[in-house]
Design a protein around this motif. Structure first.
Motif, short mmCIF file in Angstrom:
data_model
loop_
_atom_site.label_atom_id
_atom_site.label_comp_id
_atom_site.label_asym_id
_atom_site.label_seq_id
_atom_site.Cartn_x
_atom_site.Cartn_y
_atom_site.Cartn_z
N ASP A 1 -8.28 5.60 -7.31
CA ASP A 1 -7.20 4.69 -7.67
C ASP A 1 -6.45 4.19 -6.44
N ARG A 2 -6.26 5.07 -5.46
CA ARG A 2 -5.57 4.65 -4.24
C ARG A 2 -6.42 3.67 -3.43
N TYR B 1 -4.70 -6.01 -13.90
CA TYR B 1 -4.66 -4.76 -13.14
C TYR B 1 -3.48 -4.77 -12.17
N TRP B 2 -3.26 -5.90 -11.50
CA TRP B 2 -2.20 -6.00 -10.51
C TRP B 2 -0.83 -5.78 -11.15
N THR C 1 -4.57 -4.94 -2.59
CA THR C 1 -3.47 -5.56 -1.83
C THR C 1 -4.00 -6.53 -0.78
N TRP D 1 -6.38 0.33 -5.06
CA TRP D 1 -5.10 -0.36 -4.85
C TRP D 1 -5.03 -0.95 -3.45
N HIS E 1 -0.11 -4.29 -13.94
CA HIS E 1 0.02 -2.91 -14.42
C HIS E 1 0.34 -1.96 -13.26
N THR E 2 -0.36 -2.11 -12.15
CA THR E 2 -0.17 -1.20 -11.03
C THR E 2 1.18 -1.42 -10.36
N ASP F 1 2.79 3.12 -2.90
CA ASP F 1 2.18 4.25 -3.60
C ASP F 1 2.58 5.50 -2.84
N GLN G 1 0.83 -1.21 0.00
CA GLN G 1 0.00 0.00 0.00
C GLN G 1 0.86 1.26 0.00
N THR H 1 3.87 0.65 -11.68
CA THR H 1 3.82 2.10 -11.46
C THR H 1 4.25 2.49 -10.05
N LEU H 2 4.49 1.53 -9.18
CA LEU H 2 4.80 1.85 -7.79
C LEU H 2 6.18 2.49 -7.67
#
Length: 296
Positions: free
Chosen positions: A133-134, A193-194, A141, A137, A196-197, A73, A70, A200-201
């Motif tokens: 988005d947060r 989705y996982w 998690t 996410w 991709h995200t 981000d 978490q 970006t972290l």
């Protein structure tokens, strides 16, 4: 979520008002309490396998992993670092995270609304905390960490059950105003989705500071500090490689062997624990939340 926002937080007069509003479905934090309908409820009628996997406390051991993901981000990390007393009570965030999960996924509609009200109240002073988005996410998690815990320490969740579990976890985001259509509708969509995200972290100094407080607590009770070597190897070992590298954790063959030994030991322990005991933490945490409401 940020600032202890994955569960009940400071129990001051403002939090008490939020709790009372949640129980009576009055507006909270400038909006209405989210609809407490939960996607898990229709699919769980008579679904003993799903009910057992949702109530199983095995994912508790992956709670630290969820928190580290978490706060990878930067917005979440900044909120936690600047708007909480994490350094003095790092174990509280984990307890509150678990309380939120069990209240929304297993509790009554009133429990779900109460837990959401705690979180929404905590968001008020935190810039960006209500960003969809947060919130998505953070909820993701929790689902992914539950799956990884069952794989590592219990038994892998079959694909069909993983889909039903995904549906059951959707309310963790919906209760925090994530639109229902934003939650992935299949395991394949979740994995896309996982991945991709994850790409970006970005682990920041805020996140590293929180991790120091979480994994090396200076003010925690003795029993918590005594357990931390085990917690550290489990938490770091469960992280995706790329995130572990960003945090700068040392990880090589020796650490991997230790993680595998610990995992095997936890599997043996879990195998002999009676089912009712494995499912006990959820009801206890929900009752603790209800007592907080009653006191305020």
């Amino acid at each position: 979520m940020s600032s202890d926002q994955t569960g009940p937080t400071r129990a001051g007069s403002g939090a008490a008002r939020s709790l009372r509003s949640a129980v009576t479905a009055e507006p909270v934090g400038g909006g209405s309490v989210p609809d407490a309908h939960r996607a898990s409820r229709p699919s769980r009628g008579g679904d003993r396998a799903l009910a057992h996997v949702l109530a199983d406390s095995t994912p508790v051991v992956a709670g630290g992993r969820a928190i580290l993901l978490q706060i990878a981000d930067p917005v979440v990390a900044a909120g936690v670092r600047r708007h909480s007393d994490f350094a003095r009570r790092p174990q509280q965030r984990l307890a509150h995270t678990l309380m939120y999960v069990y209240a929304v996924v297993l509790g009554t509609p009133s429990d779900a609304a109460t837990a959401a009200a705690f979180v929404n109240h905590a968001h008020v002073p935190v810039a960006g905390a209500d960003d969809v988005d947060r919130q998505l996410w953070v909820a993701a998690t929790l689902y992914d960490s539950a799956l990884r815990a069952h794989e590592a320490f219990g038994a892998p969740v079959p694909a069909e059950l993983a889909q039903r579990m995904l549906d059951a976890y959707a309310p963790l985001g919906i209760a925090l105003r994530v639109p229902a259509d934003r939650w992935p509708d299949s395991v394949a969509a979740f994995e896309a989705y996982w991945d991709h995200t994850l790409a970006t972290l970005r682990v920041t100094d805020d996140a590293r500071g929180v991790v120091r407080d979480l994994l090396h607590p200076r003010f925690a009770p003795f029993w918590v500090r005594a357990a931390m070597p085990l917690v550290r190897i489990v938490t770091v070992g469960l992280l995706p490689d790329a995130v572990r590298t960003q945090y700068g954790f040392a990880w090589g063959p020796r650490e991997e062997r230790r993680f595998r030994r610990v995992s095997a030991g936890l599997r043996r322990v879990r195998a002999v624990v009676p089912g009712p005991l494995l499912r006990l933490p959820g009801p206890l945490l929900i009752r603790a939340m209800r007592r907080m409401v009653d006191r305020h």
